[in-house]
Scaffold this active site. Structure first.
Site, mmCIF file in Angstrom:
data_model
loop_
_atom_site.group_PDB
_atom_site.id
_atom_site.type_symbol
_atom_site.label_atom_id
_atom_site.label_comp_id
_atom_site.label_asym_id
_atom_site.label_seq_id
_atom_site.Cartn_x
_atom_site.Cartn_y
_atom_site.Cartn_z
ATOM 1 N N ASP A 49 2.995 -31.668 23.415
ATOM 2 C CA ASP A 49 1.603 -31.198 23.430
ATOM 3 C C ASP A 49 1.162 -30.791 22.021
ATOM 4 O O ASP A 49 0.018 -31.019 21.629
ATOM 5 C CB ASP A 49 1.464 -29.983 24.353
ATOM 6 C CG ASP A 49 1.739 -30.341 25.798
ATOM 7 O OD1 ASP A 49 1.402 -31.469 26.198
ATOM 8 O OD2 ASP A 49 2.306 -29.497 26.515
ATOM 9 N N ASP A 151 -5.124 -6.336 20.333
ATOM 10 C CA ASP A 151 -4.673 -7.308 19.324
ATOM 11 C C ASP A 151 -5.733 -8.380 19.083
ATOM 12 O O ASP A 151 -5.772 -8.999 18.025
ATOM 13 C CB ASP A 151 -3.377 -7.986 19.781
ATOM 14 C CG ASP A 151 -2.169 -7.075 19.586
ATOM 15 O OD1 ASP A 151 -2.359 -5.937 19.121
ATOM 16 O OD2 ASP A 151 -1.044 -7.499 19.905
HETATM 17 P P1 NAP Z 1 4.207 -24.145 19.624
HETATM 18 O O1 NAP Z 1 4.288 -22.682 19.364
HETATM 19 O O2 NAP Z 1 5.185 -25.041 18.976
HETATM 20 O O3 NAP Z 1 4.241 -24.479 21.212
HETATM 21 C C1 NAP Z 1 3.729 -23.735 22.188
HETATM 22 C C2 NAP Z 1 4.162 -24.296 23.564
HETATM 23 O O4 NAP Z 1 2.972 -24.455 24.346
HETATM 24 C C3 NAP Z 1 4.848 -25.678 23.537
HETATM 25 O O5 NAP Z 1 5.892 -25.693 24.511
HETATM 26 C C4 NAP Z 1 3.720 -26.626 23.939
HETATM 27 O O6 NAP Z 1 4.185 -27.828 24.597
HETATM 28 C C5 NAP Z 1 2.996 -25.759 24.934
HETATM 29 N N1 NAP Z 1 1.594 -26.138 25.179
HETATM 30 C C6 NAP Z 1 0.635 -26.514 24.314
HETATM 31 N N2 NAP Z 1 -0.518 -26.765 24.963
HETATM 32 C C7 NAP Z 1 -0.267 -26.549 26.286
HETATM 33 C C8 NAP Z 1 -1.064 -26.644 27.455
HETATM 34 N N3 NAP Z 1 -2.346 -26.985 27.400
HETATM 35 N N4 NAP Z 1 -0.497 -26.311 28.639
HETATM 36 C C9 NAP Z 1 0.792 -25.941 28.722
HETATM 37 N N5 NAP Z 1 1.597 -25.830 27.639
HETATM 38 C C10 NAP Z 1 1.069 -26.139 26.440
HETATM 39 O O7 NAP Z 1 2.736 -24.550 19.206
HETATM 40 P P2 NAP Z 1 2.043 -25.946 19.270
HETATM 41 O O8 NAP Z 1 3.002 -26.916 19.905
HETATM 42 O O9 NAP Z 1 1.435 -26.243 17.952
HETATM 43 O O10 NAP Z 1 0.885 -25.635 20.329
HETATM 44 C C11 NAP Z 1 -0.163 -24.775 20.013
HETATM 45 C C12 NAP Z 1 -0.431 -23.985 21.263
HETATM 46 O O11 NAP Z 1 0.599 -23.032 21.449
HETATM 47 C C13 NAP Z 1 -1.669 -23.148 21.219
HETATM 48 O O12 NAP Z 1 -2.809 -23.893 21.583
HETATM 49 C C14 NAP Z 1 -1.372 -22.021 22.203
HETATM 50 O O13 NAP Z 1 -1.941 -22.256 23.475
HETATM 51 C C15 NAP Z 1 0.132 -22.063 22.354
HETATM 52 N N6 NAP Z 1 0.695 -20.735 22.066
HETATM 53 C C16 NAP Z 1 1.329 -20.106 23.087
HETATM 54 C C17 NAP Z 1 1.804 -18.824 22.903
HETATM 55 C C18 NAP Z 1 2.474 -18.151 24.056
HETATM 56 O O14 NAP Z 1 2.656 -18.813 25.097
HETATM 57 N N7 NAP Z 1 2.805 -16.885 23.939
HETATM 58 C C19 NAP Z 1 1.653 -18.173 21.689
HETATM 59 C C20 NAP Z 1 0.997 -18.850 20.661
HETATM 60 C C21 NAP Z 1 0.505 -20.157 20.871
HETATM 61 P P3 NAP Z 1 5.123 -28.908 23.839
HETATM 62 O O15 NAP Z 1 6.522 -28.324 23.942
HETATM 63 O O16 NAP Z 1 4.994 -30.161 24.658
HETATM 64 O O17 NAP Z 1 4.623 -29.043 22.436
#
Ligand code: NAP
Length: 272
Positions: A49, A151
């Site tokens: 993703d 935050d």
């Molecule tokens: P990352 O920190 O490497 O990955 C965040 C995780 O979120 C990865 O496992 C990614 O899937 C998954 N993800 C991304 N979009 C998703 C969706 N629409 N539904 C379900 N899971 C999803 O960051 P990144 O890969 O660059 O992705 C950026 C996203 O990370 C941001 O848009 C934000 O939503 C998310 N994020 C989550 C948290 C948290 O959960 N606490 C904190 C900060 C950011 P893949 O393994 O397939 O890449």
């Protein structure tokens, strides 16, 4: 002859899949391009993703549909595994697939250096710099709702409802429902501050406006105060932010899915 662009996240494992899919598409009679999406009828994105979100940003949200091949990640957006490539090519040639449309979110950030316009598929996050408590005056439409302390907040689309929003206790939204979800990040509720603690759901025609509050700061300090804006994980650090308006965008992102794709199956398999 239809043109298919293949883009890949340069990580171990993706190169072999990319070479394989390019060879198979060429053998099936498609014109194949690497890393060039202009004029493509379909964009194949290899990775997770994160790769897909970065590709949207890098290529400025192209109109052509995407199909994703997952290479060992969560892969919420990625429809195919490596083993599905032949089946997908066969079904794509026959027109035997469904299109899934996702609404995006857009934001306008007015700051000391000008105006930053952003677009995201998952969410826009507004938070303070470093570990200091962040105070935000929040308006829904033109109505003041509250002075939020915590935050920060995230404004998530239905597509992003399963990502950071879900980790914060926000609700999972079926992508067919056009709405925005405003979810607080560590809201403070004390004798000093009152902040909303659950997600707020907004209809497509209502924007949320955020005004960072410079409590106890002089004008000069307020102009130097930084706000962090993260769009699908890509951060900007802006000085002297005066206003951020965030709304659901008319711009959509299209994914190709197999005919039997069902959003709630993916939720069950990957999240629950
Ligand atoms: P990352 O920190 O490497 O990955 C965040 C995780 O979120 C990865 O496992 C990614 O899937 C998954 N993800 C991304 N979009 C998703 C969706 N629409 N539904 C379900 N899971 C999803 O960051 P990144 O890969 O660059 O992705 C950026 C996203 O990370 C941001 O848009 C934000 O939503 C998310 N994020 C989550 C948290 C948290 O959960 N606490 C904190 C900060 C950011 P893949 O393994 O397939 O890449």
């Amino acid at each position: 002859m239809r043109t298919i662009a293949v883009i890949e996240h340069k990580r171990p494992g993706s190169g072999k899949v990319a070479a394989d899919v390019k060879a198979k598409l060429a053998a099936a009679g498609f014109r194949v391009r690497e890393d060039e999406v202009a004029g493509a009828d379909l964009i194949v994105c290899i990775g997770g993703d994160g790769s897909f979100l970065h590709a949207l940003n890098r290529y400025d949200f192209p109109e052509a549909p995407f199909v994703g091949i997952n290479t060992g990640h969560l892969g919420f957006f990625q429809e195919l595994d490596e083993a599905d490539i032949d089946l997908f090519i066969e079904k794509y040639k026959a027109g035997d697939y469904q299109r899934q449309e996702y609404r995006t979110v857009e934001g306008t950030c007015e700051h000391a250096g000008g105006v930053l316009r952003v677009q995201g598929l998952n969410e826009i996050v507004v938070r303070g710099e470093g570990s200091r408590l962040c105070h935000l005056d929040i308006y829904i439409g033109d109505r003041f709702i509250e002075n939020f302390s915590g935050d920060g907040i995230i404004v998530a689309t239905p597509a992003g409802s399963t990502a950071y929003n879900y980790a914060l206790g926000g609700g999972i939204v079926d992508p067919r429902i056009p709405l925005l979800q405003v979810t607080p990040i560590a809201p403070v509720n004390s004798a000093a501050y009152r902040s909303f603690t659950s997600s707020i759901l907004l209809p497509p025609d209502l924007a949320v406006c955020v005004y960072p509050v410079s409590e106890g700061l002089t004008k000069a300090q307020a102009a130097r105060q930084k706000t962090r804006i993260a769009v699908d994980g890509i951060e900007s650090h802006l000085k002297g932010v005066t206003r951020i308006a965030i709304g659901l965008s008319e711009k959509t992102v299209t994914l190709l899915r197999f005919k039997d794709y069902y959003f709630w199956n993916t939720v069950k398999q990957k999240l629950l």
